[in-house]
Design a protein around this motif. Structure first.
Motif, PDB file in Angstrom:
ATOM      1  N   ALA A 210      38.094  45.326  49.150  1.00  0.00           N
ATOM      2  CA  ALA A 210      39.076  44.769  48.219  1.00  0.00           C
ATOM      3  C   ALA A 210      39.461  45.824  47.180  1.00  0.00           C
ATOM      4  CB  ALA A 210      38.518  43.525  47.544  1.00  0.00           C
ATOM      5  N   LYS A 211      40.575  45.568  46.467  1.00  0.00           N
ATOM      6  CA  LYS A 211      41.030  46.484  45.423  1.00  0.00           C
ATOM      7  C   LYS A 211      41.187  45.692  44.125  1.00  0.00           C
ATOM      8  CE  LYS A 211      43.443  49.567  48.631  1.00  0.00           C
ATOM      9  NZ  LYS A 211      44.757  50.143  49.033  1.00  0.00           N
ATOM     10  N   ILE A 212      40.078  45.587  43.398  1.00  0.00           N
ATOM     11  CA  ILE A 212      40.044  44.817  42.139  1.00  0.00           C
ATOM     12  C   ILE A 212      39.774  45.782  40.998  1.00  0.00           C
ATOM     13  CG2 ILE A 212      38.982  42.892  40.888  1.00  0.00           C
ATOM     14  CD1 ILE A 212      37.935  41.879  43.619  1.00  0.00           C
ATOM     15  N   SER A 213      40.601  45.751  39.967  1.00  0.00           N
ATOM     16  CA  SER A 213      40.371  46.577  38.774  1.00  0.00           C
ATOM     17  C   SER A 213      40.305  45.680  37.547  1.00  0.00           C
ATOM     18  CB  SER A 213      41.468  47.628  38.625  1.00  0.00           C
ATOM     19  OG  SER A 213      42.744  47.015  38.558  1.00  0.00           O
ATOM     20  N   GLY A 214      39.744  46.236  36.467  1.00  0.00           N
ATOM     21  CA  GLY A 214      39.568  45.459  35.238  1.00  0.00           C
ATOM     22  C   GLY A 214      38.268  44.680  35.210  1.00  0.00           C
ATOM     23  N   ILE A 215      37.338  45.010  36.110  1.00  0.00           N
ATOM     24  CA  ILE A 215      36.071  44.269  36.203  1.00  0.00           C
ATOM     25  C   ILE A 215      35.304  44.368  34.883  1.00  0.00           C
ATOM     26  CG2 ILE A 215      33.844  44.130  37.407  1.00  0.00           C
ATOM     27  CD1 ILE A 215      35.263  45.301  39.881  1.00  0.00           C
ATOM     28  N   GLY A 216      34.854  43.229  34.381  1.00  0.00           N
ATOM     29  CA  GLY A 216      34.137  43.180  33.109  1.00  0.00           C
ATOM     30  C   GLY A 216      35.043  42.839  31.943  1.00  0.00           C
ATOM     31  N   SER A 217      36.356  42.767  32.191  1.00  0.00           N
ATOM     32  CA  SER A 217      37.303  42.378  31.145  1.00  0.00           C
ATOM     33  C   SER A 217      37.906  41.020  31.497  1.00  0.00           C
ATOM     34  CB  SER A 217      38.421  43.424  31.029  1.00  0.00           C
ATOM     35  OG  SER A 217      39.350  43.266  32.092  1.00  0.00           O
ATOM     36  N   ASN A 218      38.789  40.521  30.622  1.00  0.00           N
ATOM     37  CA  ASN A 218      39.435  39.235  30.901  1.00  0.00           C
ATOM     38  C   ASN A 218      40.814  39.421  31.537  1.00  0.00           C
ATOM     39  OD1 ASN A 218      40.907  40.118  28.719  1.00  0.00           O
ATOM     40  ND2 ASN A 218      40.840  38.170  27.615  1.00  0.00           N
ATOM     41  N   LEU A 219      41.091  40.638  32.007  1.00  0.00           N
ATOM     42  CA  LEU A 219      42.354  40.928  32.699  1.00  0.00           C
ATOM     43  C   LEU A 219      42.031  41.610  34.027  1.00  0.00           C
ATOM     44  CD1 LEU A 219      45.461  40.938  32.622  1.00  0.00           C
ATOM     45  CD2 LEU A 219      45.339  43.185  31.521  1.00  0.00           C
ATOM     46  N   LEU A 220      42.136  40.847  35.108  1.00  0.00           N
ATOM     47  CA  LEU A 220      41.827  41.370  36.438  1.00  0.00           C
ATOM     48  C   LEU A 220      43.121  41.626  37.204  1.00  0.00           C
ATOM     49  CD1 LEU A 220      38.906  38.982  37.535  1.00  0.00           C
ATOM     50  CD2 LEU A 220      38.703  41.356  36.775  1.00  0.00           C
ATOM     51  N   THR A 221      43.168  42.760  37.903  1.00  0.00           N
ATOM     52  CA  THR A 221      44.298  43.096  38.762  1.00  0.00           C
ATOM     53  C   THR A 221      43.788  43.249  40.184  1.00  0.00           C
ATOM     54  OG1 THR A 221      45.391  44.233  36.932  1.00  0.00           O
ATOM     55  CG2 THR A 221      46.212  44.690  39.141  1.00  0.00           C
ATOM     56  N   ILE A 222      44.407  42.538  41.110  1.00  0.00           N
ATOM     57  CA  ILE A 222      43.938  42.505  42.495  1.00  0.00           C
ATOM     58  C   ILE A 222      45.087  42.895  43.419  1.00  0.00           C
ATOM     59  CG2 ILE A 222      42.918  41.053  44.304  1.00  0.00           C
ATOM     60  CD1 ILE A 222      42.246  39.147  41.723  1.00  0.00           C
ATOM     61  N   GLU A 223      44.950  44.010  44.117  1.00  0.00           N
ATOM     62  CA  GLU A 223      45.923  44.393  45.134  1.00  0.00           C
ATOM     63  C   GLU A 223      45.452  43.831  46.466  1.00  0.00           C
ATOM     64  OE1 GLU A 223      47.074  48.565  45.229  1.00  0.00           O
ATOM     65  OE2 GLU A 223      46.262  48.792  43.206  1.00  0.00           O
ATOM     66  N   GLY A 224      46.282  43.007  47.079  1.00  0.00           N
ATOM     67  CA  GLY A 224      45.892  42.355  48.319  1.00  0.00           C
ATOM     68  C   GLY A 224      45.685  43.337  49.463  1.00  0.00           C
ATOM     69  N   VAL A 225      44.710  43.073  50.307  1.00  0.00           N
ATOM     70  CA  VAL A 225      44.439  43.887  51.498  1.00  0.00           C
ATOM     71  C   VAL A 225      44.468  42.966  52.723  1.00  0.00           C
ATOM     72  CG1 VAL A 225      43.064  45.576  50.226  1.00  0.00           C
ATOM     73  CG2 VAL A 225      41.919  43.614  51.271  1.00  0.00           C
ATOM     74  N   ASP A 226      44.552  43.574  53.917  1.00  0.00           N
ATOM     75  CA  ASP A 226      44.654  42.783  55.147  1.00  0.00           C
ATOM     76  C   ASP A 226      43.299  42.410  55.734  1.00  0.00           C
ATOM     77  OD1 ASP A 226      47.440  42.859  55.110  1.00  0.00           O
ATOM     78  OD2 ASP A 226      47.483  44.813  56.124  1.00  0.00           O
ATOM     79  N   TYR A 227      42.263  43.181  55.372  1.00  0.00           N
ATOM     80  CA  TYR A 227      40.981  42.964  56.057  1.00  0.00           C
ATOM     81  C   TYR A 227      39.836  43.353  55.129  1.00  0.00           C
ATOM     82  CZ  TYR A 227      37.361  43.279  59.691  1.00  0.00           C
ATOM     83  OH  TYR A 227      36.225  43.090  60.446  1.00  0.00           O
ATOM     84  N   LEU A 228      38.756  42.592  55.186  1.00  0.00           N
ATOM     85  CA  LEU A 228      37.529  42.924  54.465  1.00  0.00           C
ATOM     86  C   LEU A 228      36.399  43.093  55.470  1.00  0.00           C
ATOM     87  CD1 LEU A 228      37.679  40.445  51.432  1.00  0.00           C
ATOM     88  CD2 LEU A 228      38.253  42.868  51.441  1.00  0.00           C
ATOM     89  N   GLY A 229      35.504  44.043  55.197  1.00  0.00           N
ATOM     90  CA  GLY A 229      34.392  44.320  56.101  1.00  0.00           C
ATOM     91  C   GLY A 229      33.059  43.850  55.547  1.00  0.00           C
ATOM     92  N   GLY A 230      31.983  44.183  56.228  1.00  0.00           N
ATOM     93  CA  GLY A 230      30.647  43.763  55.831  1.00  0.00           C
ATOM     94  C   GLY A 230      30.093  44.610  54.696  1.00  0.00           C
ATOM     95  N   THR A 231      28.981  44.171  54.138  1.00  0.00           N
ATOM     96  CA  THR A 231      28.347  44.907  53.046  1.00  0.00           C
ATOM     97  C   THR A 231      26.927  44.387  52.847  1.00  0.00           C
ATOM     98  OG1 THR A 231      28.652  45.666  50.752  1.00  0.00           O
ATOM     99  CG2 THR A 231      29.058  43.332  51.186  1.00  0.00           C
ATOM    100  N   GLU A 232      26.227  45.001  51.887  1.00  0.00           N
ATOM    101  CA  GLU A 232      24.922  44.507  51.438  1.00  0.00           C
ATOM    102  C   GLU A 232      25.023  44.221  49.942  1.00  0.00           C
ATOM    103  OE1 GLU A 232      21.818  47.225  52.432  1.00  0.00           O
ATOM    104  OE2 GLU A 232      22.150  47.055  54.602  1.00  0.00           O
ATOM    105  N   HIS A 233      24.291  43.216  49.488  1.00  0.00           N
ATOM    106  CA  HIS A 233      24.381  42.836  48.080  1.00  0.00           C
ATOM    107  C   HIS A 233      23.038  42.279  47.608  1.00  0.00           C
ATOM    108  CE1 HIS A 233      26.317  41.420  44.364  1.00  0.00           C
ATOM    109  NE2 HIS A 233      25.573  40.348  44.492  1.00  0.00           N
ATOM    110  N   ARG A 234      22.651  42.658  46.379  1.00  0.00           N
ATOM    111  CA  ARG A 234      21.441  42.116  45.754  1.00  0.00           C
ATOM    112  C   ARG A 234      21.823  41.364  44.492  1.00  0.00           C
ATOM    113  NH1 ARG A 234      16.047  42.282  45.860  1.00  0.00           N
ATOM    114  NH2 ARG A 234      14.907  42.040  43.900  1.00  0.00           N
TER     115      ARG A 234
END
Length: 434
Positions: A210-234
């Motif tokens: 994904a293409k998300i900017s402004g993380i941690g603020s109250n203004l998020l900007t998201i550029e749409g993408v066609d596909y998302l893949g796998g990942t690991e998360h804790r």
């Protein structure tokens, strides 16, 4: 129905490790639907609400491989969306407010979703408007069908847009973000929630492509993408558990080390407990609460009575106001607790008053607490847990009280705290599940 039988007056001592964050888990687990690839998640809390969501994902056809109770891999290659319109899903999803979080990713990837009338805590009105209005602004059509109790959402063409949220809802923001990551064009969300859990979700989505900017603020900007893949998360440690353990140590005159507390993500939480007079030390990522004979509530600089209220992040989380209230009952001094966001969350104070606490419930949102300063101990009674956080607050009161307390309806506590009785017994608590 299970109950806890608690013999109070024991000083808790030892080390406790907070579970993974419940509120983060409900968002992160829903996000696995955004990709057909494998997503591996660790530090999953082993609690009723989270296990129910994992069960729902399995019912939808998601392949789940649980390495242990806290680690699992998810593969959403084949998803049966029609299950979401079944009676079985309505029954299960209606018990779990977090099931609404499935709508965003389903709209993004499959262009339709069904939301059953939500369940969860009885803590007052919890609107879905922010979610639904956000989806509509992205191009989804929304209809409520009273005959089956479902919200029906269709979104053949999600398009990026600008939106100003009417409230910085954490689940609302998360749901809209998950819907927007695969919409065409750019989405801008102003007055977005910015809790650490939401930051975690956005960082995970970015790792998925994904293409998300402004993380941690109250203004998020998201550029749409066609596909998302796998990942690991804790997942992060649960900040509500951390706050609960701080309060528990103070109330029982205990000496507790909270190991791996995620201090950098706690924001203002430690400061609010310091305002109640509770001492704590930081060692690395551990919080140590030393034994204190008494703790005294601070006043404002002009000498007026302290007020502690909830506020969207980075303000004080509403989930800890119940804990702060019960801890204040044994402090020296007075405090006004102002619960702005939920009008029924303070109604458990009648049980504390029955235990001997000096509390004036001013209205559904405010309670004045006159601390007893340990001059008079709370007394054990039989009571019922109305919601997750009030349940743990009553458990803290029971642990500090004289005599035996019985807490009924502990399924509410189990929804948010994993094996809490066993973990507290390891610290010296006298608590039995009956």
């Amino acid at each position: 129905m299970n109950s806890f039988e608690v013999i109070g007056g024991k000083k808790l001592s030892g080390t406790i490790v907070p579970q993974g964050a419940k509120n983060e888990a409900l968002q992160i687990l829903s996000a696995v639907l955004l990709t057909p690839e494998q997503v591996t998640i660790s530090n999953i809390p082993d609690i009723l609400d989270v296990n129910l969501l994992i069960e729902l994902l399995g019912d939808m056809g998601v392949e789940i491989n649980r390495t242990d109770r806290h680690t699992a891999s998810f593969k959403s290659a084949e998803v049966n969306i029609d299950f979401l319109h079944s009676e079985e899903f309505r029954k299960k999803g209606g018990r779990l407010r977090g099931s609404v979080m499935l709508a965003g990713p389903l709209l993004a990837r499959f262009r339709k979703a069904f939301i059953p009338k939500p369940g969860g805590d009885k803590i007052g009105r919890r609107r879905l408007d922010t979610h639904i209005i956000g989806f509509e602004k992205l191009g989804a059509e929304f209809n409520y069908h009273p005959e089956d109790g479902y919200f029906h959402l269709d979104a053949p063409n999600l398009k990026g847009t600008y939106m100003l949220l009417d409230e910085p809802s954490v689940t609302g923001t998360a749901n809209i973000v998950m819907a927007a990551v695969m919409a065409k064009g750019t989405t801008t969300i102003y007055n977005a929630a910015c809790e650490p859990y939401l930051q975690q979700l956005c960082k995970m989505l970015n790792r998925m492509g994904a293409k998300i900017s402004g993380i941690g603020s109250n203004l998020l900007t998201i550029e749409g993408v066609d596909y998302l893949g796998g990942t690991e998360h804790r997942m992060l440690p649960d900040m509500i558990e951390v706050g609960s353990f701080i309060g528990m140590a103070a109330m029982t005159q205990g000496n507790i080390r909270i190991q791996g507390a995620g201090i950098e993500h706690l924001g203002i939480i430690p400061d609010k407990f310091r305002q109640l007079g509770i001492q704590m030390q930081f060692e690395g990522d551990d919080i140590i609460i030393p034994e204190q004979e008494t703790y005294e509530i601070q006043t404002f600089l002009d000498g007026s009575v302290l007020t502690i209220s909830d506020h969207p992040w980075p303000g004080f989380t509403p989930d800890l106001l119940s804990i702060v209230l019960v801890v204040a009952t044994q402090a020296k001094g007075s405090v006004l607790i102002h619960q702005k966001m939920f009008e029924s969350r303070l109604f458990f104070v009648d049980k504390l008053i029955d235990m001997g606490a000096q509390i004036i419930l001013c209205d559904p949102h405010r309670a004045a607490v006159i601390g007893l300063g340990r001059e008079q101990k709370l007394r054990g009674i039989t009571m019922s847990s109305p919601d997750i956080r009030a349940g743990v607050s009553l458990l803290i009161a029971a642990l500090s009280a004289e005599g035996k307390s019985v807490i009924q309806n502990i399924e509410q506590i189990d929804r948010g705290y994993q094996n809490i009785d066993q973990r507290l017994v390891a610290l010296g608590a006298d608590i039995k599940r009956i």
